[in-house]
Motif scaffolding. Structure first.
Motif, PDB file in Angstrom:
ATOM      1  N   GLU C 151      41.706  19.844  33.199  1.00 19.30           N
ATOM      2  CA  GLU C 151      42.789  19.015  33.744  1.00 19.30           C
ATOM      3  C   GLU C 151      42.697  18.933  35.278  1.00 19.30           C
ATOM      4  OE1 GLU C 151      45.369  17.991  31.621  1.00 19.30           O
ATOM      5  OE2 GLU C 151      46.987  17.456  32.991  1.00 19.30           O
ATOM      6  N   PHE C 152      42.426  20.086  35.897  1.00 25.85           N
ATOM      7  CA  PHE C 152      42.565  20.155  37.346  1.00 25.85           C
ATOM      8  C   PHE C 152      41.252  20.022  38.105  1.00 25.85           C
ATOM      9  CE2 PHE C 152      46.222  22.819  35.837  1.00 25.85           C
ATOM     10  CZ  PHE C 152      47.145  21.782  35.976  1.00 25.85           C
ATOM     11  N   ALA C 153      40.143  20.246  37.421  1.00 20.43           N
ATOM     12  CA  ALA C 153      38.870  20.219  38.162  1.00 20.43           C
ATOM     13  C   ALA C 153      37.797  19.474  37.375  1.00 20.43           C
ATOM     14  CB  ALA C 153      38.419  21.662  38.447  1.00 20.43           C
ATOM     15  N   PRO C 154      38.098  18.238  36.949  1.00 19.63           N
ATOM     16  CA  PRO C 154      37.132  17.517  36.110  1.00 19.63           C
ATOM     17  C   PRO C 154      35.797  17.282  36.816  1.00 19.63           C
ATOM     18  CG  PRO C 154      38.919  16.057  36.784  1.00 19.63           C
ATOM     19  CD  PRO C 154      39.320  17.443  37.172  1.00 19.63           C
ATOM     20  N   VAL C 155      35.815  17.109  38.124  1.00 17.71           N
ATOM     21  CA  VAL C 155      34.556  16.846  38.827  1.00 17.71           C
ATOM     22  C   VAL C 155      33.582  18.017  38.659  1.00 17.71           C
ATOM     23  CG1 VAL C 155      33.499  16.445  41.093  1.00 17.71           C
ATOM     24  CG2 VAL C 155      35.634  15.275  40.465  1.00 17.71           C
ATOM     25  N   GLN C 156      34.155  19.229  38.682  1.00 17.82           N
ATOM     26  CA  GLN C 156      33.289  20.402  38.524  1.00 17.82           C
ATOM     27  C   GLN C 156      32.924  20.652  37.052  1.00 17.82           C
ATOM     28  OE1 GLN C 156      36.179  20.565  40.470  1.00 17.82           O
ATOM     29  NE2 GLN C 156      34.924  20.221  42.285  1.00 17.82           N
ATOM     30  N   THR C 157      33.852  20.397  36.148  1.00 15.31           N
ATOM     31  CA  THR C 157      33.650  20.848  34.774  1.00 15.31           C
ATOM     32  C   THR C 157      32.895  19.855  33.895  1.00 15.31           C
ATOM     33  OG1 THR C 157      35.839  20.005  34.199  1.00 15.31           O
ATOM     34  CG2 THR C 157      35.683  22.349  34.767  1.00 15.31           C
ATOM     35  N   LEU C 158      33.087  18.555  34.135  1.00 12.79           N
ATOM     36  CA  LEU C 158      32.466  17.592  33.220  1.00 12.79           C
ATOM     37  C   LEU C 158      30.942  17.707  33.186  1.00 12.79           C
ATOM     38  CD1 LEU C 158      34.724  14.416  33.446  1.00 12.79           C
ATOM     39  CD2 LEU C 158      34.739  16.295  31.805  1.00 12.79           C
ATOM     40  N   PRO C 159      30.277  17.933  34.312  1.00  9.99           N
ATOM     41  CA  PRO C 159      28.808  18.085  34.209  1.00  9.99           C
ATOM     42  C   PRO C 159      28.397  19.291  33.358  1.00  9.99           C
ATOM     43  CG  PRO C 159      29.477  17.658  36.478  1.00  9.99           C
ATOM     44  CD  PRO C 159      30.734  17.896  35.709  1.00  9.99           C
ATOM     45  N   LEU C 160      29.200  20.346  33.385  1.00  7.97           N
ATOM     46  CA  LEU C 160      28.867  21.515  32.559  1.00  7.97           C
ATOM     47  C   LEU C 160      28.967  21.174  31.067  1.00  7.97           C
ATOM     48  CD1 LEU C 160      30.842  24.244  34.578  1.00  7.97           C
ATOM     49  CD2 LEU C 160      28.384  23.735  34.665  1.00  7.97           C
ATOM     50  N   ILE C 161      29.970  20.368  30.759  1.00  8.68           N
ATOM     51  CA  ILE C 161      30.130  19.953  29.359  1.00  8.68           C
ATOM     52  C   ILE C 161      28.999  19.009  28.967  1.00  8.68           C
ATOM     53  CG2 ILE C 161      31.643  18.718  27.754  1.00  8.68           C
ATOM     54  CD1 ILE C 161      33.979  19.733  29.579  1.00  8.68           C
ATOM     55  N   ALA C 162      28.680  18.081  29.841  1.00  6.34           N
ATOM     56  CA  ALA C 162      27.607  17.125  29.542  1.00  6.34           C
ATOM     57  C   ALA C 162      26.286  17.846  29.292  1.00  6.34           C
ATOM     58  CB  ALA C 162      27.465  16.128  30.702  1.00  6.34           C
ATOM     59  N   ARG C 163      26.072  18.935  30.026  1.00  6.04           N
ATOM     60  CA  ARG C 163      24.839  19.693  29.838  1.00  6.04           C
ATOM     61  C   ARG C 163      24.791  20.319  28.444  1.00  6.04           C
ATOM     62  NH1 ARG C 163      22.951  24.776  31.944  1.00  6.04           N
ATOM     63  NH2 ARG C 163      24.912  25.043  33.057  1.00  6.04           N
ATOM     64  N   LYS C 164      25.918  20.819  27.977  1.00  2.00           N
ATOM     65  CA  LYS C 164      25.956  21.415  26.638  1.00  2.00           C
ATOM     66  C   LYS C 164      25.783  20.344  25.553  1.00  2.00           C
ATOM     67  CE  LYS C 164      26.459  25.765  27.568  1.00  2.00           C
ATOM     68  NZ  LYS C 164      25.434  26.729  27.152  1.00  2.00           N
ATOM     69  N   ILE C 165      26.275  19.140  25.815  1.00  2.00           N
ATOM     70  CA  ILE C 165      26.071  18.040  24.861  1.00  2.00           C
ATOM     71  C   ILE C 165      24.573  17.733  24.748  1.00  2.00           C
ATOM     72  CG2 ILE C 165      26.456  15.564  24.479  1.00  2.00           C
ATOM     73  CD1 ILE C 165      29.264  15.944  25.725  1.00  2.00           C
ATOM     74  N   ARG C 166      23.912  17.650  25.885  1.00  2.00           N
ATOM     75  CA  ARG C 166      22.463  17.393  25.845  1.00  2.00           C
ATOM     76  C   ARG C 166      21.728  18.501  25.096  1.00  2.00           C
ATOM     77  NH1 ARG C 166      23.189  15.768  31.130  1.00  2.00           N
ATOM     78  NH2 ARG C 166      22.454  17.791  31.872  1.00  2.00           N
ATOM     79  N   GLN C 167      22.129  19.741  25.373  1.00  2.00           N
ATOM     80  CA  GLN C 167      21.494  20.882  24.704  1.00  2.00           C
ATOM     81  C   GLN C 167      21.683  20.786  23.183  1.00  2.00           C
ATOM     82  OE1 GLN C 167      22.918  24.676  26.191  1.00  2.00           O
ATOM     83  NE2 GLN C 167      22.202  25.767  24.358  1.00  2.00           N
ATOM     84  N   SER C 168      22.838  20.344  22.749  1.00  2.00           N
ATOM     85  CA  SER C 168      23.107  20.212  21.317  1.00  2.00           C
ATOM     86  C   SER C 168      22.153  19.213  20.675  1.00  2.00           C
ATOM     87  CB  SER C 168      24.554  19.736  21.083  1.00  2.00           C
ATOM     88  OG  SER C 168      25.472  20.670  21.609  1.00  2.00           O
ATOM     89  N   VAL C 169      21.915  18.109  21.378  1.00  2.00           N
ATOM     90  CA  VAL C 169      21.053  17.069  20.819  1.00  2.00           C
ATOM     91  C   VAL C 169      19.597  17.534  20.827  1.00  2.00           C
ATOM     92  CG1 VAL C 169      20.225  14.708  21.148  1.00  2.00           C
ATOM     93  CG2 VAL C 169      22.648  15.243  21.505  1.00  2.00           C
ATOM     94  N   GLU C 170      19.192  18.139  21.926  1.00  2.00           N
ATOM     95  CA  GLU C 170      17.767  18.469  22.063  1.00  2.00           C
ATOM     96  C   GLU C 170      17.366  19.729  21.299  1.00  2.00           C
ATOM     97  OE1 GLU C 170      17.272  18.511  26.295  1.00  2.00           O
ATOM     98  OE2 GLU C 170      17.795  16.382  26.454  1.00  2.00           O
ATOM     99  N   GLU C 171      18.179  20.767  21.367  1.00  2.00           N
ATOM    100  CA  GLU C 171      17.781  22.045  20.756  1.00  2.00           C
ATOM    101  C   GLU C 171      18.299  22.216  19.339  1.00  2.00           C
ATOM    102  OE1 GLU C 171      18.656  25.264  23.446  1.00  2.00           O
ATOM    103  OE2 GLU C 171      17.819  24.155  25.157  1.00  2.00           O
TER     104      GLU C 171
END
Lengths: 246, 246, 246, 246, 246, 246
Positions: C151-171
């Motif tokens: 809620e308060f720090a989307p700029v910092q957190t969204l890239p971390l989530i996006a990285r885990k999404i990529r990891q899910s697809v690739e690994e």
């Protein structure tokens, strides 16, 4: 209250080491009757060693009850012959792996086991299924060392075990680690010191479970699967001594 | 060693009866700290009662550790809030159903549970899955009596329970029968007398398990699922007091 | 048709964000009654937070039905108190994780979940078991961020989530990825843009499921596990206010 | 929004009856495109009928998307060819059994299914496993009537079905009962009237699920198992027309 | 004794290659009746190809029994239409994957499968569940090659398969490796040469199982799920040829 | 090709009867080397009898390979020591229950087992799990007769078995019935005559499976769980002959 601690392999030094741990954790009023099985393999490494150790273990259980034992602990992490032991015993019988995995599941949501040889891995995985661990058992790791090297070469083997404990915490996200061999029991303090999560040796809790069942009046049910063996007459003389090939 | 026995319902008479059983089986050196949860339902009958009892139970666990308790037993057969309890406790926490099913699986290959109300049946079936009973748990039978009638009308209710115990042995081929309500604890001797198989009340063994874990140095892992709750600041004032419908 | 959307934590801003998503996907004829639970933790992070949020959530469900709600959605990915909610509700109740995993299983053979804190991982894994995902649920990954930082720090957190999404697809070879926190709902468009597989937020489909059950006449069964709580009289006065230690 | 409702058997009267139910429950903005498969068995009774119906069903799905359908419902309780349908469809595909069992699991803890012929029982039991019902699916009962008799002889068949519904409630303790054949859809009102528990026909909720997925932007993932079929050239001419026996 | 070997895809060269393996392993007294399905996809790659191949395969089974075949082997590792085949056959039917996984589980505690395309992975994982492999099936690996390239480009494809075999042994701790495509059958000797563990092609053992069942008098039960399809009259004429949209 | 048929109990008459069945079904080119274990219980009835029979069975397996046996069949329905047998054998080893349940699962969707004593029921249920039968194994019924009565009192015992077969068909909806004791093998024709479904004795198919694995080149993997036992030196002399109690 006498608790029978049976080491199914024939290495007396291992029995002595396990018995020391057992006595240290038994609590007041518990006498540990430590017994080494006779004529069995020097260590239990895989299915065939297990099978060759069990008959002597059953004899030891029957003998121990005749001497007043009220409960039994099988001091080998493969839990060899656990069902057969329950069939010949009147008192409760607890396996070492059984106690350790039950303890782990009470204090952690996920845990790993570190054992000795790779051939023990599928045995312990199957025990994890038997005791209902499900996904709680993250992994079983083998440090790739013979069982008796724990006794004779601790300087060489303990660092290998410690490395697998660290791997369990870091890679499996294990919240606790179980020592998967009775021979690791003597080294619990050293192995647990820097792990960062609880490290579990099952010997002490196995004694507590066995004594706890007996103290609350719970004996092995003789109503079904664990009924005493039926006494049978041999159907006929067995003159043939060589394999019968026609 | 102080063991905290928390009754999550608010009926003090029930706490007292369970505490008597606990003290009878605790063994030397164990002090039972019996506590009745405050402001919770008078009995736990189904999911909603469970949910309303848990917060007070968590407070009791925290308070008990402040007073020196080293382990906890949740004295309700639904094991309400067991995971949440482990998250707030430093010492080990054992549920009553958990202890009883673990005991049953050590002394019998197959066993049934007899409980009070039909709505408890799926709850206990799910707990059987959680504790890995698999096919060992033959069946869960409800005698169809409210929990508090065990306390207030034993003459009427005990025969109904005894009938379900007989049914478990005869129809399910159960080799042991578990009493599926903390309120049955006081009647174990009478219910077990003619059953022909072991009848198990979990209270005594739950105390033994909790004490055994603590005595062998096993505390709840704080490394993952059972980490202490994070301390958080409310994100903002909450001026709205009525449900927000737009 | 009024659908009650209950946020079990006490952060109103989060309720508002989820309600926006819900209204965007509700379809014609659906009114969203969005409610913030009162006196609960600011976010739900683990078992203890869940337990402390549920009683207020049950009160909200009862209040919402009094105001005309015909179905309920629990807007927290842990699905806290889902069974208890069904016991107090007449209309159907859907959990957010439940809806998301059911959706994922309809459009992909294998999928992963990306959530916030590591302690949520075993909770979601258990929910996957409950909803029967089996091997379809490849993995649950934690981006290791507190819930409110979404809620308060989307700029910092969204890239971390996006990285885990990529990891899910690739690994994991995941064919779809589920956002495992109600707080991610507002960022679905951004997170889904470059994933290459469907990215699923459960809020919209949860509303559709709840409304669909109600519209086709399906109410929570009151015949067994979800029967309304029994009304009970306290068994006795409770004069003891301090924990009872003897 | 066009939803394609495909009846995999070739009985147009059955398609019409199911389409009436679908339209009654579809909600605003949904157009039902009801299609009868061509050249398939008149009813789907067992594995072989299923196999012979699926290729025409796949063709119908491809044709329906060309005509604007955005989602699909397979209107047969065996869910024949569900995975193959997902492989050829771009939009989401929902099976009738899938929708009904998912609905049942949201409003009841335990439920039974009543179907037509005994040979459908193991098929539906396997679908229960696939959709993760576990012990929630108490039992699947066959009323022992051919599928088309539901259409042509309702006076004779409905009492047989009603009897199995009662048996489910009384003997299985089912909290809800699912009608296990698309042909029962037209008789839901009559069958549900005196059951005492929710009686579930999946047609309406299947439409709602299919539409709900499409409306919230969820399409079948084309990244793995459900990738579009690869286009292949025949490897060689196939001159042999008779079975090749050497 | 005639054993019918049905290749469900339409590539005759593949049938010929599989038949050579079958004849090499069939043993004395077994005649292999090798048949290529007609009008089916040139290779079976995923759910849709399977579905489109099955009806012709069922016809071939019926025809083969008319010509004296007493048992059947489905020569495709996806085991397409196995249940439907059993419903139309009087003799026993064995799938290729079924035979291979059964063989693997008899000679190894843990094994992996190496297949062609990624889309086959979840299909084979599900077959592993169906045949009860549990944790014995370590992993299914895809070498990422189209099925027909095994036939036409062995020089390019075999090294890719050999690499996956090595990975199975080294990373999965697999004690045996199963070749997961009928097209690999012709290359068993080369692929198995340096593996260090048994490499299993199921064709030979499938023939042995089918013949063994028939020789010991075991035919497909016609008492339930595999009863012969019921003969039905079409309920009505089907004048509508275009999809029915209203 | 020599197949070693080992009867783990010491009753030669039973070995002879089983060997007759084996030879009748072995097929061309197979020589049956039938062996009676030495010094083991006269029949295998429960866990303790199993444990006491296995070491002699392992010796027999080693001796048989020295005499040219290429594969082994354990002729007892409990499959005692199957894993240990695989650890000492180079050739494949098949258990009787294993073969029978695998056969049943190929020709029927659901089947039951009829065995001798009630204590065998949980053993066979666990074997059903091991071989992955799942719900396909409807039930295991005990006719409540000692094993050797099959040999000595067939007039009295066969009607009891026939009654359980009928019960399996009528009450379990079993599509096939498995004879759950090697001693029933000689009576297959009589028991199967009026059953209405296939009645399966595993002896013939076990021989076929063992020979089929060997003929297609499949030996027991020595790479992991079934590695040959390690040769070990006893760690020390074992002077203590009495149980060691301190």
């Amino acid at each position: 209250m006498k608790i029978h601690l049976i080491n199914p392999n024939s290495t007396v030094g291992m029995t002595d080491a396990i018995a020391r741990t057992a006595r240290a954790h038994a609590g007041p009023g518990i006498e540990i009757m430590a017994v080494t099985a006779r004529g069995t393999p020097p260590s239990i490494e895989g299915y065939a060693d297990e099978a060759r150790a069990v008959p002597a273990m059953l004899d030891a259980i029957i003998a121990a009850e005749a001497q007043g034992a009220v409960a039994h602990v099988i001091a080998c992490f493969d839990d060899p012959g656990l069902d057969a032991a329950r069939a010949v015993a009147m008192g409760p019988v607890i396996g070492l792996c059984e106690a350790a995995l039950i303890a782990a599941g009470r204090i952690a949501k996920r845990f790993s086991v570190v054992t000795t040889l790779p051939r023990a891995v599928p045995i312990i995985e199957d025990l994890g299924d038997r005791y209902g661990c499900g996904r709680a058992l993250c992994a079983v790791h083998a440090a790739d060392i013979p069982v008796l090297d724990l006794e004779f070469a601790p300087v060489q083997t303990l660092p290998l075990i410690a490395r697998k404990i660290r791997q369990s915490v870091e890679e499996d996200r294990a919240e606790a680690v179980v020592l998967g061999c009775a021979g690791m029991s003597a080294h619990l303090e050293q192995l647990g010191r820097d792990a960062g999560v609880p490290v579990i040796d099952g010997v002490g809790f196995a004694i507590r479970m066995a004594a706890g069942l007996a103290a609350t009046g719970l004996l092995t049910s003789k109503a079904g699967a664990y009924a005493l063996p039926r006494v049978k007459q041999a159907a006929e003389a067995q003159p043939r001594v060589a394999p019968l090939t026609r």
